[in-house]
Design a protein around this motif. Structure first.
Motif, PDB file in Angstrom:
ATOM      1  N   TRP A  69      39.849  43.245  25.739  1.00 29.01           N
ATOM      2  CA  TRP A  69      40.070  42.745  27.094  1.00 29.01           C
ATOM      3  C   TRP A  69      41.535  42.313  27.277  1.00 29.01           C
ATOM      4  O   TRP A  69      42.172  42.617  28.284  1.00 29.01           O
ATOM      5  CB  TRP A  69      39.161  41.551  27.372  1.00 29.01           C
ATOM      6  CG  TRP A  69      37.720  41.884  27.584  1.00 29.01           C
ATOM      7  CD1 TRP A  69      37.117  43.107  27.428  1.00 29.01           C
ATOM      8  CD2 TRP A  69      36.698  40.984  28.004  1.00 29.01           C
ATOM      9  NE1 TRP A  69      35.778  43.010  27.715  1.00 29.01           N
ATOM     10  CE2 TRP A  69      35.483  41.723  28.072  1.00 29.01           C
ATOM     11  CE3 TRP A  69      36.670  39.639  28.321  1.00 29.01           C
ATOM     12  CZ2 TRP A  69      34.275  41.137  28.442  1.00 29.01           C
ATOM     13  CZ3 TRP A  69      35.469  39.045  28.697  1.00 29.01           C
ATOM     14  CH2 TRP A  69      34.284  39.797  28.757  1.00 29.01           C
ATOM     15  N   ILE A  70      42.021  41.567  26.292  1.00 27.06           N
ATOM     16  CA  ILE A  70      43.387  41.062  26.369  1.00 27.06           C
ATOM     17  C   ILE A  70      44.389  42.220  26.431  1.00 27.06           C
ATOM     18  O   ILE A  70      45.354  42.184  27.198  1.00 27.06           O
ATOM     19  CB  ILE A  70      43.685  40.139  25.166  1.00 27.06           C
ATOM     20  CG1 ILE A  70      42.945  38.796  25.352  1.00 27.06           C
ATOM     21  CG2 ILE A  70      45.181  39.902  24.999  1.00 27.06           C
ATOM     22  CD1 ILE A  70      43.043  37.859  24.170  1.00 27.06           C
ATOM     23  N   GLU A  71      44.143  43.260  25.645  1.00 26.32           N
ATOM     24  CA  GLU A  71      45.065  44.393  25.648  1.00 26.32           C
ATOM     25  C   GLU A  71      45.089  45.087  27.005  1.00 26.32           C
ATOM     26  O   GLU A  71      46.149  45.548  27.462  1.00 26.32           O
ATOM     27  CB  GLU A  71      44.704  45.389  24.548  1.00 26.32           C
ATOM     28  CG  GLU A  71      45.721  46.523  24.425  1.00 26.32           C
ATOM     29  CD  GLU A  71      45.573  47.331  23.161  1.00 26.32           C
ATOM     30  OE1 GLU A  71      46.507  48.076  22.843  1.00 26.32           O
ATOM     31  OE2 GLU A  71      44.522  47.209  22.486  1.00 26.32           O
ATOM     32  N   GLU A  72      43.952  45.150  27.657  1.00 26.86           N
ATOM     33  CA  GLU A  72      43.909  45.748  28.994  1.00 26.86           C
ATOM     34  C   GLU A  72      44.809  44.969  29.962  1.00 26.86           C
ATOM     35  O   GLU A  72      45.522  45.556  30.781  1.00 26.86           O
ATOM     36  CB  GLU A  72      42.470  45.776  29.522  1.00 26.86           C
ATOM     37  CG  GLU A  72      41.579  46.808  28.865  1.00 26.86           C
ATOM     38  CD  GLU A  72      42.077  48.225  29.089  1.00 26.86           C
ATOM     39  OE1 GLU A  72      42.403  48.564  30.245  1.00 26.86           O
ATOM     40  OE2 GLU A  72      42.163  48.982  28.093  1.00 26.86           O
ATOM     41  N   ILE A  73      44.777  43.662  29.844  1.00 27.13           N
ATOM     42  CA  ILE A  73      45.625  42.818  30.694  1.00 27.13           C
ATOM     43  C   ILE A  73      47.097  43.028  30.341  1.00 27.13           C
ATOM     44  O   ILE A  73      47.958  43.122  31.222  1.00 27.13           O
ATOM     45  CB  ILE A  73      45.251  41.330  30.531  1.00 27.13           C
ATOM     46  CG1 ILE A  73      43.816  41.079  31.025  1.00 27.13           C
ATOM     47  CG2 ILE A  73      46.242  40.431  31.272  1.00 27.13           C
ATOM     48  CD1 ILE A  73      43.602  41.359  32.491  1.00 27.13           C
ATOM     49  N   LEU A  74      47.403  43.098  29.057  1.00 27.90           N
ATOM     50  CA  LEU A  74      48.788  43.282  28.616  1.00 27.90           C
ATOM     51  C   LEU A  74      49.386  44.572  29.160  1.00 27.90           C
ATOM     52  O   LEU A  74      50.575  44.639  29.484  1.00 27.90           O
ATOM     53  CB  LEU A  74      48.850  43.287  27.081  1.00 27.90           C
ATOM     54  CG  LEU A  74      48.490  41.977  26.371  1.00 27.90           C
ATOM     55  CD1 LEU A  74      48.390  42.190  24.873  1.00 27.90           C
ATOM     56  CD2 LEU A  74      49.497  40.882  26.682  1.00 27.90           C
ATOM     57  N   LYS A  75      48.558  45.589  29.273  1.00 27.12           N
ATOM     58  CA  LYS A  75      49.020  46.881  29.797  1.00 27.12           C
ATOM     59  C   LYS A  75      49.330  46.791  31.286  1.00 27.12           C
ATOM     60  O   LYS A  75      50.264  47.436  31.772  1.00 27.12           O
ATOM     61  CB  LYS A  75      47.951  47.952  29.576  1.00 27.12           C
ATOM     62  CG  LYS A  75      47.743  48.342  28.122  1.00 27.12           C
ATOM     63  CD  LYS A  75      46.576  49.318  28.021  1.00 27.12           C
ATOM     64  CE  LYS A  75      46.296  49.708  26.570  1.00 27.12           C
ATOM     65  NZ  LYS A  75      45.102  50.591  26.468  1.00 27.12           N
ATOM     66  N   LYS A  76      48.545  45.984  32.018  1.00 29.72           N
ATOM     67  CA  LYS A  76      48.656  45.943  33.473  1.00 29.72           C
ATOM     68  C   LYS A  76      49.648  44.893  33.980  1.00 29.72           C
ATOM     69  O   LYS A  76      50.303  45.103  35.001  1.00 29.72           O
ATOM     70  CB  LYS A  76      47.281  45.646  34.093  1.00 29.72           C
ATOM     71  CG  LYS A  76      46.246  46.732  33.856  1.00 29.72           C
ATOM     72  CD  LYS A  76      44.913  46.326  34.475  1.00 29.72           C
ATOM     73  CE  LYS A  76      43.844  47.379  34.249  1.00 29.72           C
ATOM     74  NZ  LYS A  76      42.544  46.975  34.828  1.00 29.72           N
TER      75      LYS A  76
END
Length: 445
Positions: A209-216
């Motif tokens: 989940w955190i990585e998805e946020i980091l990408k966006k």
């Protein structure tokens, strides 16, 4: 001799609190030392600087009593347990490991609230005193100037984004060895396999989940705050290497990061109570189903986020949601007394322990002769460090058993040294506290 020797295990969890005790006790005229439990220069407290009172970080049984009391200070009758783990799971309460027994039960035990007090009294512990939680003192207005400002923190850690998002982790069993698990099972009689599996799966999904946020979102820095007992791993290292706006930071207390964070998330950390007393909002991320019996008791009937979309929405929302855990659950375990600080209550108790025999352990039951191991072990380990003796040392490398032991020793030592505070660090904290207490005394005058 020193009047009080305060020992600690994790500086991020304990150092500020015990420095506050040190400052207040010294203000009252007493001599106080602070020592990490793995400090190899400990022999001075067996002989030349034997303390009158020793304060431990934990005390559960004879094994703890030996390592946290006898091996440090020898035969001593004034022992106070600060017990930094007081909010547990239903299963942990049922197993009873955290109820002091044997010699440990004879010490004086600090309790943050009524629930812990009653649990210990019911288990047969005689000397229990409710003082409230000293760590919550730092979240009262009096200590507002103690913390670094957000701008200072961002400069210290080279954080260039507009917002700090804090994730308070507690995945202590997500990457431990099988040997560690087996030793923990034997010691506590607690089957940790299910909890370990839940932690592993929850951590994997949370990091996804955190990585998805980091990408966006590249305008927010996510600070991952590990539990003091949590080891960094390849998954965290990868995220830190790939994303400039993801940081794994163990430095400073969790309260400091709570103070400067815009949004705060956790899974099962009891630090959520510090978020509450800091008057900040918080969200509980549970991407995997959790066993209620293994959950920390303060999370009973808590509001959770169990899907990615809701997690993402909270990061962009401006509204302040209702706190996810119930106040009634918090106040069962954390007594709040606005008339007196917890550190003052603890120091009042410590003075009584020192100056009277009311809390003394019965000498007939804790009589102790200094074991040669308590003297030899720190000397041997200090020698290994001083002369950099490793498994590659010529005289050693042919002995596989000793080589393996040395390898484990150096790995453990590296972790321990990261958790030990240097004298400069202790002085910095105590000086900041002194200034605050002096200003408070001037106001009273």
């Amino acid at each position: 001799m020193v009047d009080f020797l305060i020992t600690y295990e994790h500086k991020a969890r304990e150092l500020e609190n015990i420095c506050l005790l040190k400052v207040e006790l010294e203000r009252r005229g007493y001599r106080v030392d602070i020592m990490h439990t793995q400090d190899l220069n400990r022999l001075r407290y067996l002989f030349a600087k034997k303390p009158k009172v020793i304060l431990t970080h934990a005390l559960y049984d004879n094994e703890d009593y030996y390592y946290h009391v006898n091996a440090i200070a020898g035969n001593i009758l004034k022992v106070v347990n600060l017990q930094w783990e007081q909010v547990l799971s239903k299963e942990a309460y049922k197993k009873g490991f955290h109820n002091p027994k044997q010699k440990a039960a004879l010490a004086t035990h600090i309790c943050w609230g009524k629930e812990t007090f009653e649990r210990l009294i019911t288990s047969g512990v005689e000397h229990c005193v409710i003082t409230g939680a000293i760590q919550m003192d730092f979240l009262k207005n009096k200590f507002e100037e103690y913390y670094y400002k957000k701008e200072e923190i961002m400069k210290m850690y080279n954080i260039r984004d507009k917002s700090i998002i804090l994730y308070i982790s507690s995945f202590t069993l997500a990457n431990v060895s099988e040997d560690f698990k087996e030793n923990l099972k034997k010691r506590t009689n607690y089957d940790i396999d299910e909890l370990s599996e839940i932690m592993i799966n929850t951590k994997i999904e949370t990091l996804r989940w955190i990585e998805e946020i980091l990408k966006k979102d590249t305008e927010k820095t996510i600070v991952y705050r590990p539990h003091p007992n949590e080891s960094c791993d390849k998954d965290l290292e990868r995220l830190e290497n790939e994303y400039k706006n993801f940081r794994v930071i163990k430095d400073l207390s969790v309260k400091q990061w709570i103070k400067v964070a815009e949004k705060i998330f956790t899974w099962m950390s009891t630090s959520i109570v510090e978020v509450y007393f800091a008057n900040k909002s918080c969200y509980v991320l549970r991407p995997q189903e959790h066993n209620e019996n293994l959950d920390a008791v303060i999370y009973k009937d808590s509001k959770i986020i169990d899907n990615y979309n809701e997690f993402e929405e909270t990061l962009t929302s401006e509204k302040s949601d209702k706190f996810p855990i119930n106040e009634s659950e918090i106040f069962k375990y954390y007594q709040i007394d606005n008339s007196k600080y917890s550190y003052e209550k603890i120091c009042d108790l410590l003075e009584e322990v020192l100056t009277t025999n009311k809390y003394d352990l019965p000498s007939s039951e804790v009589k102790y002769r200094i074991h040669p191991k308590a003297i030899i072990t720190p000397i041997v380990k200090s020698t290994i460090i001083r002369f950099r003796i490793t498994k590659k040392t010529p005289i050693i490398r042919k002995n596989k058993k000793i080589s393996n032991w040395l390898n484990l020793f150096w790995e453990a030592r590296a972790k321990q040294e990261k958790d030990m505070a240097h004298s400069e660090e202790i002085n910095t904290i105590t000086e900041k506290i002194k200034i605050i207490l002096e200003k408070e005394n001037e106001k009273r005058d």
